[in-house]
Design a protein around this motif. Structure first.
Motif, PDB file in Angstrom:
ATOM      1  N   ALA A 169       0.840  -1.195   0.000  1.00  0.00           N
ATOM      2  CA  ALA A 169       0.000   0.000   0.000  1.00  0.00           C
ATOM      3  C   ALA A 169       0.877   1.248   0.000  1.00  0.00           C
ATOM      4  O   ALA A 169       1.947   1.270   0.620  1.00  0.00           O
ATOM      5  CB  ALA A 169      -0.908  -0.006   1.230  1.00  0.00           C
ATOM      6  N   PRO A 170       0.450   2.308  -0.688  1.00  0.00           N
ATOM      7  CA  PRO A 170       1.222   3.558  -0.659  1.00  0.00           C
ATOM      8  C   PRO A 170       1.510   4.046   0.753  1.00  0.00           C
ATOM      9  O   PRO A 170       2.598   4.552   1.042  1.00  0.00           O
ATOM     10  CB  PRO A 170       0.322   4.537  -1.420  1.00  0.00           C
ATOM     11  N   LEU A 171       0.546   3.875   1.654  1.00  0.00           N
ATOM     12  CA  LEU A 171       0.751   4.363   3.026  1.00  0.00           C
ATOM     13  C   LEU A 171       1.867   3.600   3.728  1.00  0.00           C
ATOM     14  O   LEU A 171       2.573   4.147   4.583  1.00  0.00           O
ATOM     15  CB  LEU A 171      -0.548   4.296   3.835  1.00  0.00           C
ATOM     16  N   TYR A 172       2.038   2.298   3.395  1.00  0.00           N
ATOM     17  CA  TYR A 172       3.154   1.540   3.961  1.00  0.00           C
ATOM     18  C   TYR A 172       4.470   2.042   3.386  1.00  0.00           C
ATOM     19  O   TYR A 172       5.441   2.283   4.115  1.00  0.00           O
ATOM     20  CB  TYR A 172       2.998   0.046   3.675  1.00  0.00           C
ATOM     21  N   ALA A 186      15.510  -5.504   2.810  1.00  0.00           N
ATOM     22  CA  ALA A 186      15.890  -5.925   4.168  1.00  0.00           C
ATOM     23  C   ALA A 186      15.245  -5.013   5.203  1.00  0.00           C
ATOM     24  O   ALA A 186      15.183  -3.798   5.032  1.00  0.00           O
ATOM     25  CB  ALA A 186      17.409  -5.907   4.311  1.00  0.00           C
ATOM     26  N   GLY A 187      14.743  -5.637   6.254  1.00  0.00           N
ATOM     27  CA  GLY A 187      14.145  -4.881   7.339  1.00  0.00           C
ATOM     28  C   GLY A 187      12.678  -4.557   7.152  1.00  0.00           C
ATOM     29  O   GLY A 187      12.076  -3.898   8.005  1.00  0.00           O
ATOM     30  N   HIS A 188      12.066  -5.019   6.071  1.00  0.00           N
ATOM     31  CA  HIS A 188      10.642  -4.779   5.841  1.00  0.00           C
ATOM     32  C   HIS A 188       9.799  -5.918   6.411  1.00  0.00           C
ATOM     33  O   HIS A 188      10.296  -7.009   6.706  1.00  0.00           O
ATOM     34  CB  HIS A 188      10.369  -4.636   4.342  1.00  0.00           C
ATOM     35  N   SER A 189       8.508  -5.654   6.520  1.00  0.00           N
ATOM     36  CA  SER A 189       7.539  -6.680   6.911  1.00  0.00           C
ATOM     37  C   SER A 189       6.937  -7.279   5.651  1.00  0.00           C
ATOM     38  O   SER A 189       6.610  -6.551   4.704  1.00  0.00           O
ATOM     39  CB  SER A 189       6.434  -6.073   7.778  1.00  0.00           C
ATOM     40  N   PHE A 190       6.780  -8.607   5.638  1.00  0.00           N
ATOM     41  CA  PHE A 190       6.315  -9.297   4.448  1.00  0.00           C
ATOM     42  C   PHE A 190       5.074 -10.134   4.741  1.00  0.00           C
ATOM     43  O   PHE A 190       4.873 -10.614   5.862  1.00  0.00           O
ATOM     44  CB  PHE A 190       7.418 -10.195   3.880  1.00  0.00           C
ATOM     45  N   ALA A 231      -2.206  -6.315   2.980  1.00  0.00           N
ATOM     46  CA  ALA A 231      -1.312  -5.371   2.300  1.00  0.00           C
ATOM     47  C   ALA A 231      -2.023  -4.045   2.052  1.00  0.00           C
ATOM     48  O   ALA A 231      -1.429  -2.973   2.232  1.00  0.00           O
ATOM     49  CB  ALA A 231      -0.819  -5.977   0.985  1.00  0.00           C
ATOM     50  N   CYS A 232      -3.294  -4.100   1.627  1.00  0.00           N
ATOM     51  CA  CYS A 232      -4.054  -2.872   1.375  1.00  0.00           C
ATOM     52  C   CYS A 232      -4.192  -2.011   2.625  1.00  0.00           C
ATOM     53  O   CYS A 232      -4.280  -0.779   2.543  1.00  0.00           O
ATOM     54  CB  CYS A 232      -5.439  -3.207   0.834  1.00  0.00           C
ATOM     55  N   GLY A 236       2.271  -4.621   5.201  1.00  0.00           N
ATOM     56  CA  GLY A 236       3.587  -5.009   4.742  1.00  0.00           C
ATOM     57  C   GLY A 236       3.622  -5.197   3.236  1.00  0.00           C
ATOM     58  O   GLY A 236       2.676  -4.829   2.520  1.00  0.00           O
ATOM     59  N   ILE A 237       4.726  -5.769   2.763  1.00  0.00           N
ATOM     60  CA  ILE A 237       4.895  -6.051   1.337  1.00  0.00           C
ATOM     61  C   ILE A 237       4.403  -7.475   1.077  1.00  0.00           C
ATOM     62  O   ILE A 237       4.890  -8.422   1.687  1.00  0.00           O
ATOM     63  CB  ILE A 237       6.365  -5.916   0.918  1.00  0.00           C
ATOM     64  N   ALA A 238       3.446  -7.600   0.171  1.00  0.00           N
ATOM     65  CA  ALA A 238       2.840  -8.905  -0.107  1.00  0.00           C
ATOM     66  C   ALA A 238       3.457  -9.531  -1.350  1.00  0.00           C
ATOM     67  O   ALA A 238       3.711  -8.850  -2.342  1.00  0.00           O
ATOM     68  CB  ALA A 238       1.335  -8.771  -0.289  1.00  0.00           C
TER      69      ALA A 238
END
Length: 312
Positions: A169-172, A186-190, A231-232, A236-238
Protein backbone atom coordinates in the motif's frame (compact mmCIF):
# COMPACT_ATOMS: atom_id res chain seq x y z
CA UNK A 1 -17.05 -67.70 -4.32
CA UNK A 2 -16.94 -64.87 -6.90
CA UNK A 3 -14.88 -61.71 -6.64
CA UNK A 4 -17.08 -58.69 -5.91
CA UNK A 5 -15.87 -55.28 -7.12
CA UNK A 6 -17.46 -53.61 -4.10
CA UNK A 7 -15.21 -55.66 -1.80
CA UNK A 8 -12.09 -54.73 -3.77
CA UNK A 9 -13.11 -51.06 -3.79
CA UNK A 10 -13.62 -51.09 -0.03
CA UNK A 11 -10.17 -52.63 0.52
CA UNK A 12 -8.41 -50.06 -1.70
CA UNK A 13 -10.33 -47.16 -0.15
CA UNK A 14 -9.46 -48.37 3.37
CA UNK A 15 -5.78 -48.27 2.46
CA UNK A 16 -6.10 -44.79 0.91
CA UNK A 17 -7.94 -43.20 3.85
CA UNK A 18 -6.28 -45.17 6.64
CA UNK A 19 -9.19 -47.05 8.16
CA UNK A 20 -12.13 -49.32 7.49
CA UNK A 21 -14.68 -47.02 9.14
CA UNK A 22 -13.43 -44.03 7.13
CA UNK A 23 -13.63 -46.10 3.93
CA UNK A 24 -17.21 -47.11 4.72
CA UNK A 25 -18.14 -43.45 5.24
CA UNK A 26 -16.47 -42.38 1.96
CA UNK A 27 -18.22 -45.11 -0.05
CA UNK A 28 -21.58 -44.90 1.70
CA UNK A 29 -21.29 -48.48 2.96
CA UNK A 30 -22.97 -49.40 6.26
CA UNK A 31 -20.25 -49.79 8.88
CA UNK A 32 -21.78 -53.06 10.03
CA UNK A 33 -21.22 -54.64 6.61
CA UNK A 34 -17.73 -53.19 5.94
CA UNK A 35 -15.98 -55.80 8.09
CA UNK A 36 -17.99 -58.58 6.45
CA UNK A 37 -17.00 -57.34 2.98
CA UNK A 38 -13.33 -57.26 3.87
CA UNK A 39 -13.52 -60.70 5.49
CA UNK A 40 -15.22 -62.07 2.37
CA UNK A 41 -12.39 -60.71 0.20
CA UNK A 42 -9.74 -62.14 2.52
CA UNK A 43 -11.41 -65.56 2.44
CA UNK A 44 -11.45 -65.42 -1.37
CA UNK A 45 -7.72 -64.55 -1.71
CA UNK A 46 -6.79 -66.88 1.13
CA UNK A 47 -4.87 -64.32 3.22
CA UNK A 48 -5.44 -61.56 5.73
CA UNK A 49 -4.96 -58.27 3.85
CA UNK A 50 -5.12 -55.70 6.64
CA UNK A 51 -3.95 -55.51 10.23
CA UNK A 52 -6.81 -54.04 12.21
CA UNK A 53 -7.39 -53.69 15.88
CA UNK A 54 -7.09 -51.24 18.73
CA UNK A 55 -4.69 -48.55 17.55
CA UNK A 56 -3.39 -50.74 14.75
CA UNK A 57 -4.21 -50.52 11.08
CA UNK A 58 -2.08 -51.29 8.05
CA UNK A 59 -1.34 -53.66 5.21
CA UNK A 60 -0.16 -57.18 5.85
CA UNK A 61 2.62 -58.55 3.64
CA UNK A 62 0.05 -60.29 1.47
CA UNK A 63 -2.07 -57.13 1.39
CA UNK A 64 0.90 -55.15 0.12
CA UNK A 65 1.33 -57.67 -2.71
CA UNK A 66 -2.38 -57.70 -3.54
CA UNK A 67 -2.88 -53.89 -3.51
CA UNK A 68 -1.37 -53.04 -6.95
CA UNK A 69 -3.47 -55.73 -8.61
CA UNK A 70 -6.59 -54.52 -6.80
CA UNK A 71 -5.97 -50.98 -8.06
CA UNK A 72 -5.47 -52.22 -11.62
CA UNK A 73 -8.73 -54.18 -11.45
CA UNK A 74 -10.64 -51.13 -10.23
CA UNK A 75 -9.09 -48.82 -12.82
CA UNK A 76 -9.92 -51.24 -15.64
CA UNK A 77 -13.51 -51.54 -14.40
CA UNK A 78 -13.89 -47.75 -14.03
CA UNK A 79 -12.52 -47.16 -17.52
CA UNK A 80 -14.87 -49.76 -19.00
CA UNK A 81 -17.85 -48.15 -17.27
CA UNK A 82 -16.74 -44.70 -18.45
CA UNK A 83 -16.52 -45.92 -22.03
CA UNK A 84 -19.99 -47.47 -21.79
CA UNK A 85 -21.37 -44.20 -20.43
CA UNK A 86 -20.15 -42.45 -23.59
CA UNK A 87 -23.06 -44.07 -25.43
CA UNK A 88 -25.33 -41.76 -23.43
CA UNK A 89 -25.15 -38.29 -24.97
CA UNK A 90 -26.59 -36.52 -21.91
CA UNK A 91 -24.31 -35.86 -18.95
CA UNK A 92 -26.07 -36.45 -15.64
CA UNK A 93 -25.13 -36.72 -11.97
CA UNK A 94 -22.81 -34.34 -10.12
CA UNK A 95 -19.47 -32.77 -10.94
CA UNK A 96 -17.68 -31.37 -7.90
CA UNK A 97 -14.94 -28.80 -8.49
CA UNK A 98 -12.60 -27.40 -5.84
CA UNK A 99 -10.91 -24.08 -6.61
CA UNK A 100 -9.33 -21.19 -4.65
CA UNK A 101 -11.69 -18.23 -4.37
CA UNK A 102 -9.75 -15.69 -6.42
CA UNK A 103 -9.12 -18.19 -9.23
CA UNK A 104 -12.77 -19.21 -9.26
CA UNK A 105 -13.94 -15.62 -9.52
CA UNK A 106 -11.35 -14.24 -11.93
CA UNK A 107 -10.59 -17.23 -14.14
CA UNK A 108 -13.35 -19.83 -13.91
CA UNK A 109 -16.61 -17.93 -13.40
CA UNK A 110 -16.81 -16.39 -16.91
CA UNK A 111 -17.10 -19.88 -18.43
CA UNK A 112 -19.30 -21.80 -15.98
CA UNK A 113 -22.59 -20.46 -17.36
CA UNK A 114 -21.72 -21.74 -20.84
CA UNK A 115 -20.81 -25.17 -19.50
CA UNK A 116 -24.02 -25.42 -17.46
CA UNK A 117 -26.10 -24.35 -20.47
CA UNK A 118 -24.46 -27.05 -22.59
CA UNK A 119 -25.10 -29.74 -19.94
CA UNK A 120 -28.30 -28.77 -18.07
CA UNK A 121 -28.79 -32.20 -16.47
CA UNK A 122 -25.33 -32.24 -14.89
CA UNK A 123 -25.32 -30.68 -11.43
CA UNK A 124 -22.21 -28.52 -10.97
CA UNK A 125 -20.97 -28.02 -7.40
CA UNK A 126 -18.06 -25.60 -6.83
CA UNK A 127 -16.25 -25.70 -3.50
CA UNK A 128 -14.23 -22.52 -2.89
CA UNK A 129 -11.28 -23.48 -0.72
CA UNK A 130 -7.68 -22.36 -0.18
CA UNK A 131 -6.64 -25.80 1.03
CA UNK A 132 -5.88 -28.90 -1.01
CA UNK A 133 -8.81 -31.29 -0.94
CA UNK A 134 -8.34 -35.05 -0.75
CA UNK A 135 -9.45 -36.49 -4.08
CA UNK A 136 -8.93 -40.00 -2.70
CA UNK A 137 -11.61 -39.29 -0.10
CA UNK A 138 -13.81 -38.09 -2.95
CA UNK A 139 -14.12 -34.56 -1.58
CA UNK A 140 -14.12 -33.40 -5.22
CA UNK A 141 -13.89 -34.80 -8.74
CA UNK A 142 -11.60 -32.07 -10.04
CA UNK A 143 -9.48 -29.46 -8.32
CA UNK A 144 -7.66 -26.39 -9.60
CA UNK A 145 -4.55 -25.38 -7.69
CA UNK A 146 -1.39 -23.32 -8.04
CA UNK A 147 1.65 -25.62 -7.91
CA UNK A 148 1.86 -29.39 -7.62
CA UNK A 149 3.34 -29.82 -4.14
CA UNK A 150 1.75 -32.84 -2.46
CA UNK A 151 -0.23 -33.74 -5.59
CA UNK A 152 2.23 -36.02 -7.37
CA UNK A 153 -0.24 -38.92 -7.50
CA UNK A 154 -2.80 -36.96 -9.56
CA UNK A 155 -3.10 -36.28 -13.25
CA UNK A 156 -2.18 -32.60 -13.60
CA UNK A 157 -2.85 -30.53 -16.70
CA UNK A 158 -1.35 -27.07 -16.72
CA UNK A 159 -3.92 -24.37 -17.38
CA UNK A 160 -1.49 -21.46 -17.43
CA UNK A 161 1.44 -19.90 -15.63
CA UNK A 162 0.29 -17.74 -12.74
CA UNK A 163 2.36 -14.56 -12.47
CA UNK A 164 3.34 -13.25 -9.04
CA UNK A 165 4.04 -9.75 -7.82
CA UNK A 166 5.54 -7.88 -4.86
CA UNK A 167 3.18 -5.08 -3.86
CA UNK A 168 2.34 -2.83 -0.96
CA UNK A 169 0.00 0.00 0.00
CA UNK A 170 1.22 3.56 -0.66
CA UNK A 171 0.75 4.36 3.03
CA UNK A 172 3.15 1.54 3.96
CA UNK A 173 5.77 2.63 1.42
CA UNK A 174 5.48 6.29 2.50
CA UNK A 175 6.65 5.30 5.98
CA UNK A 176 9.80 3.54 4.74
CA UNK A 177 12.87 4.43 2.65
CA UNK A 178 12.60 4.03 -1.13
CA UNK A 179 13.05 0.51 -2.50
CA UNK A 180 15.28 0.48 -5.59
CA UNK A 181 16.90 -2.96 -5.33
CA UNK A 182 16.47 -6.33 -3.63
CA UNK A 183 18.96 -5.22 -0.95
CA UNK A 184 16.54 -2.43 0.02
CA UNK A 185 13.93 -5.03 1.01
CA UNK A 186 15.89 -5.93 4.17
CA UNK A 187 14.15 -4.88 7.34
CA UNK A 188 10.64 -4.78 5.84
CA UNK A 189 7.54 -6.68 6.91
CA UNK A 190 6.32 -9.30 4.45
CA UNK A 191 3.08 -11.13 3.74
CA UNK A 192 3.46 -14.47 1.97
CA UNK A 193 2.10 -17.98 1.47
CA UNK A 194 5.61 -19.34 0.93
CA UNK A 195 7.20 -22.07 3.05
CA UNK A 196 8.55 -21.21 6.47
CA UNK A 197 12.32 -20.70 6.63
CA UNK A 198 14.53 -19.53 9.45
CA UNK A 199 13.11 -16.85 11.70
CA UNK A 200 12.61 -13.53 9.90
CA UNK A 201 13.73 -14.84 6.51
CA UNK A 202 11.72 -14.01 3.42
CA UNK A 203 12.26 -15.89 0.15
CA UNK A 204 11.86 -13.84 -3.03
CA UNK A 205 11.54 -16.28 -5.99
CA UNK A 206 13.28 -14.43 -8.81
CA UNK A 207 13.10 -15.94 -12.28
CA UNK A 208 16.88 -16.31 -12.42
CA UNK A 209 17.68 -16.83 -8.75
CA UNK A 210 16.18 -17.07 -5.28
CA UNK A 211 16.78 -14.13 -2.94
CA UNK A 212 16.84 -14.52 0.83
CA UNK A 213 15.93 -11.31 2.66
CA UNK A 214 16.29 -10.61 6.37
CA UNK A 215 12.90 -9.22 7.32
CA UNK A 216 11.48 -7.30 10.26
CA UNK A 217 8.60 -9.77 10.23
CA UNK A 218 7.01 -12.41 8.03
CA UNK A 219 3.29 -13.18 8.18
CA UNK A 220 2.27 -16.41 6.42
CA UNK A 221 -1.20 -17.49 5.30
CA UNK A 222 -2.50 -19.97 2.72
CA UNK A 223 -5.09 -17.48 1.44
CA UNK A 224 -3.74 -14.92 -1.09
CA UNK A 225 -6.85 -12.78 -0.70
CA UNK A 226 -6.19 -12.41 3.02
CA UNK A 227 -2.63 -11.33 2.23
CA UNK A 228 -3.93 -8.85 -0.32
CA UNK A 229 -6.33 -7.29 2.19
CA UNK A 230 -3.59 -7.04 4.83
CA UNK A 231 -1.31 -5.37 2.30
CA UNK A 232 -4.05 -2.87 1.38
CA UNK A 233 -4.33 -1.89 5.04
CA UNK A 234 -0.58 -1.25 5.29
CA UNK A 235 0.47 -4.56 6.85
CA UNK A 236 3.59 -5.01 4.74
CA UNK A 237 4.89 -6.05 1.34
CA UNK A 238 2.84 -8.90 -0.11
CA UNK A 239 4.06 -11.63 -2.44
CA UNK A 240 0.83 -12.74 -4.09
CA UNK A 241 -0.53 -13.88 -7.48
CA UNK A 242 -0.88 -11.03 -9.96
CA UNK A 243 -4.41 -12.25 -10.64
CA UNK A 244 -5.27 -11.50 -7.02
CA UNK A 245 -3.59 -8.07 -6.97
CA UNK A 246 -4.71 -6.56 -10.28
CA UNK A 247 -7.93 -4.98 -9.00
CA UNK A 248 -6.23 -3.33 -6.02
CA UNK A 249 -3.41 -2.05 -8.24
CA UNK A 250 -5.90 -0.54 -10.71
CA UNK A 251 -7.67 1.24 -7.85
CA UNK A 252 -4.42 2.50 -6.36
CA UNK A 253 -4.85 0.57 -3.11
CA UNK A 254 -1.63 -1.31 -3.91
CA UNK A 255 1.42 -0.41 -5.98
CA UNK A 256 4.07 -2.78 -7.40
CA UNK A 257 7.34 -3.05 -5.50
CA UNK A 258 10.43 -3.54 -7.68
CA UNK A 259 8.32 -4.00 -10.85
CA UNK A 260 11.48 -4.60 -12.91
CA UNK A 261 12.29 -7.71 -10.84
CA UNK A 262 10.98 -10.76 -12.71
CA UNK A 263 9.48 -13.31 -10.34
CA UNK A 264 9.17 -17.03 -10.99
CA UNK A 265 5.53 -17.79 -11.88
CA UNK A 266 3.61 -20.72 -10.41
CA UNK A 267 1.86 -23.27 -12.57
CA UNK A 268 -1.91 -23.33 -12.34
CA UNK A 269 -3.02 -26.94 -12.73
CA UNK A 270 -6.28 -28.79 -13.14
CA UNK A 271 -6.02 -32.14 -11.33
CA UNK A 272 -7.98 -35.38 -11.02
CA UNK A 273 -7.34 -39.02 -10.14
CA UNK A 274 -5.63 -41.23 -12.76
CA UNK A 275 -8.39 -43.82 -12.42
CA UNK A 276 -10.95 -41.20 -13.49
CA UNK A 277 -9.18 -39.86 -16.57
CA UNK A 278 -11.76 -41.51 -18.83
CA UNK A 279 -14.81 -40.44 -16.83
CA UNK A 280 -16.89 -38.60 -19.40
CA UNK A 281 -18.07 -35.73 -17.21
CA UNK A 282 -14.50 -34.94 -16.14
CA UNK A 283 -13.15 -35.27 -19.66
CA UNK A 284 -15.92 -33.04 -21.01
CA UNK A 285 -15.32 -30.35 -18.37
CA UNK A 286 -11.54 -30.39 -18.91
CA UNK A 287 -11.93 -30.09 -22.70
CA UNK A 288 -14.48 -27.28 -22.32
CA UNK A 289 -12.32 -25.21 -19.95
CA UNK A 290 -9.17 -25.57 -22.04
CA UNK A 291 -11.04 -24.62 -25.22
CA UNK A 292 -12.60 -21.59 -23.50
CA UNK A 293 -9.25 -20.42 -22.15
CA UNK A 294 -7.62 -20.84 -25.55
CA UNK A 295 -10.35 -18.71 -27.13
CA UNK A 296 -9.78 -16.08 -24.43
CA UNK A 297 -6.02 -16.05 -25.10
CA UNK A 298 -6.59 -15.67 -28.86
CA UNK A 299 -9.05 -12.81 -28.24
CA UNK A 300 -6.51 -11.03 -26.04
CA UNK A 301 -3.87 -11.39 -28.76
CA UNK A 302 -6.25 -9.93 -31.34
CA UNK A 303 -7.08 -6.99 -29.05
CA UNK A 304 -3.38 -6.33 -28.52
CA UNK A 305 -2.78 -6.49 -32.29
CA UNK A 306 -5.57 -3.97 -32.93
CA UNK A 307 -4.10 -1.58 -30.34
CA UNK A 308 -0.64 -1.89 -31.86
CA UNK A 309 -1.94 -1.12 -35.36
CA UNK A 310 -3.92 1.85 -34.01
CA UNK A 311 -0.79 3.29 -32.41
CA UNK A 312 0.90 3.15 -35.79
Amino acid sequence: MDLLMSDVRLFVKAVEVGGLTQAADALGVPKASASRQLKRLEVLVGHALLHRGAGRFGLTGEGRIFLPTAKEVLEAADQALAQLSDTNETLTGKLRISVPGYIGRELLSPYLAGFMAAHPQLKLIVNVSSDHVDLFREDADVMIRAGREGCEEFVARRIKKLGRILCAAPLYLDRHPAINSVDDLAGHSFLTSGPERQAMEMVIPGRDQEYIVKAAGVFRANDPELLQRLACSGGGIALIPLLCAEGAIRSGSLVPVLPSLELMPKELNLMYLPARRNTRKIRTFVDFIFEALEQCIQAQKQDASVLDSTDL
